[in-house]
Design an enzyme around this catalytic site. Structure first.
Site, short mmCIF file in Angstrom:
data_model
loop_
_atom_site.label_atom_id
_atom_site.label_comp_id
_atom_site.label_asym_id
_atom_site.label_seq_id
_atom_site.Cartn_x
_atom_site.Cartn_y
_atom_site.Cartn_z
N SER A 42 1.86 3.70 2.40
CA SER A 42 3.19 3.28 3.00
C SER A 42 3.13 3.44 4.76
CB SER A 42 4.64 4.52 2.34
OG SER A 42 3.75 5.51 2.75
N HIS A 77 1.34 5.23 -5.69
CA HIS A 77 1.37 5.73 -4.42
C HIS A 77 3.07 6.54 -4.95
CE1 HIS A 77 2.04 6.83 -0.65
NE2 HIS A 77 2.11 5.68 0.23
N HIS A 99 -6.48 11.13 -6.03
CA HIS A 99 -6.57 10.40 -4.95
C HIS A 99 -7.20 9.88 -3.78
CE1 HIS A 99 -4.59 10.91 -0.68
NE2 HIS A 99 -3.81 11.38 -1.60
N ARG A 127 0.16 20.42 -0.02
CA ARG A 127 1.25 19.86 -0.66
C ARG A 127 1.97 20.54 -2.12
NH1 ARG A 127 1.27 13.79 0.52
NH2 ARG A 127 -0.53 13.98 -1.30
N ASP A 142 2.36 15.02 -6.25
CA ASP A 142 3.21 14.65 -6.76
C ASP A 142 3.29 14.22 -8.44
OD1 ASP A 142 4.16 11.90 -5.78
OD2 ASP A 142 2.77 11.45 -5.75
#
Ligand code: AMX
Length: 442
Positions: free
Chosen positions: A241, A271, A318, A327, A373
């Site tokens: 992105s 993603h 990742h 995160r 995620d």
């Protein structure tokens, strides 16, 4: 000039000297080598982009302007009684590298508030989409439709000095950021709660709290929004992105074209869409278990079945990180505090205990640990945002802060059109035969 822009201009002037000196004095210095596997393997790890907005260390995770996520969440000013900082403060930090005072954040809040007006044609664009459309497609089109509002384009057509590109890009970026939550909330209400209709923004509320208000969520969802937008904002420049946004903007396409393209890149399951895939996958497990929490053995079998059918475990692995994503950890801590008994959270936590060992045993994934995620859908689900198609739209709002801050700086430092060189397979074959050192990865 407003205060943030003033500060930014000061920083730009300081920084231009550094970039000019690097180019002039060291333009020919070699920074990296490229191997065949990097060429064929998605350019992994090649040092080929410059950004000062964030840096991703494989073991430590992301730092925004030198600050780890826990530091960002601690240092940025907060609303009274809030656990998470103002998103507006993050914009100040990403642009200037400085932690703003409460007063400076208040000024950014006013700046955003004054730019929340959405032209009617945007609602018409959204309304014309079939209701089965993916919200990311609608979001991308709605952002795209705003393109005619670009100040950069008007000024470019009139004739503008390169040194001033950043200024109208800042105006466009700030206009777009202020509007994105309103557009997202409209899409959410239209797709999932048509009976409730559109809610107008509350001018007294900050970026995160207003979004919560517009989709009809009470506290502590205002903090969930703030946390979500902040932790997704940037992950240095090479991810799909961020890189897409940067690449499209490098042709001097305006921020509307670039952000719409960035959203399209984020919409892939490898993603940003992984957050929705995690929920879909977890629901599959829950259905198999008829709602009860699976035993460790049952969980392991579900993970192996997924791998053996040739699919990836969503939310794990990742391209850069080699440990648990901070995160993920930030959200896990939020869950432990606010929803420790949530059923899906227990599933996610139980998975954390089995997936890394299985991925290691399988021996393919370079990073067996969870990424952002794996946890984010669970938080949304808990607070009633159960439409998991929508999760990547939330990711996109956050990511826009990083992408747009980068584009402003790209323009300020005069970064040129991006144009790497490609070669044919035959050329590559000839090169490795004649130059064996080219395949030496040491
Ligand atoms: N489950 C199963 N296999 C995995 C895996 C996972 N979670 N992660 C990596 N692998 C596999 C790859 O598919 C690849 O297999 P191949 O050799 O057969 O092609 C092999 O392990 C090596 O891959 P890698 O170098 O470790 O990862 P990568 O840089 O190629 O890809 C990523 C990174 C994120 C796409 C990958 O880990 C993945 O598909 N994860 C699941 C999807 C996901 O969670 N995406 C979100 C990432 C964060 C984000 O951008 N939002």
């Amino acid at each position: 000039m407003n205060k943030l822009k003033d500060r930014l201009y000061h920083k730009i002037q300081e920084h231009r000297v550094r970039t000019t000196k690097l180019l002039k004095d060291h333009g020919d210095k070699v920074i990296d080598q490229v191997t065949v596997s990097q060429l064929i393997g998605g350019m992994r790890g090649i040092k080929s982009l410059v950004t000062d907005i964030s840096y991703l260390d494989p073991y430590e995770g992301i730092r925004y302007r030198g600050y780890t996520l826990p530091e960002v969440l601690k240092k940025l000013p907060k609303a009274e009684g809030a656990e998470m900082p103002f998103v507006e403060g993050l914009y100040y930090l990403l642009l200037t590298g400085e932690i703003p005072s409460l007063e400076e954040v208040s000024r950014v809040r006013v700046m955003f508030r004054n730019r929340r007006v959405i032209p009617r044609y945007v609602w018409q664009v959204i309304d014309s989409f079939p209701s089965e459309s993916h919200p990311m497609a609608i979001f991308s089109a709605a952002v795209m439709s705003l393109q005619r509002e670009s100040h950069f384009n008007i000024k470019y057509k009139r004739g503008m000095s390169k040194m001033d590109y950043w200024d109208s890009t800042f105006e466009d970026a700030t206009n777009l950021l202020a509007k994105m939550p309103l557009i997202a909330a409209y899409i959410y209400n239209k797709l999932y709660h048509p009976e409730k209709g559109h809610r107008y923004p509350d001018p007294s509320l900050d970026f995160g709290a207003n979004f919560a208000y517009m989709i009809g969520k009470d506290k502590p969802y205002d903090d969930v929004s703030r946390m979500y937008f902040i932790i997704h904002a940037d992950h240095e420049s090479g991810n799909v992105s961020a890189h897409t946004g940067h690449l499209v903007a490098s042709s001097l396409s305006d921020v509307y074209y670039s952000t719409s393209a960035m959203i399209n890149g984020l919409a892939g399951p490898l993603h940003g869409l992984a957050n929705q895939e995690v929920l879909r996958w977890l629901q599959g497990l829950r259905d198999q278990m008829n709602g009860r929490l699976p035993s460790e053995e049952e969980m392991k079998k579900y993970v192996w079945d997924t791998l053996n059918s040739g699919q990836v475990i969503p939310g794990y692995g990742h391209a850069v990180l080699r440990k648990t994503d901070p995160r993920y950890t930030v959200q896990r801590e939020f869950c432990l505090k606010h929803m420790p008994d949530d059923e899906l959270f227990k599933y996610v936590d139980a998975l954390y205990k089995v997936v890394p060992d299985i991925l290691r045993e399988q021996g393919k994934a370079k990073n067996p640990w969870p990424n952002v995620d794996a946890q984010s859908g669970v938080v949304q689900w808990h607070y009633g945002v159960t439409q998991f198609d929508f999760y990547t739209v939330l990711f996109a709002i956050g990511r826009a802060f990083g992408v747009l801050s980068n584009i402003i700086w790209d323009r300020a430092l005069g970064y040129p059109l991006e144009r790497p060189k490609s070669i044919t397979t035959e050329m590559l074959e000839k090169m490795v035969q004649s130059e064996p050192s080219l395949v030496n990865t040491n």
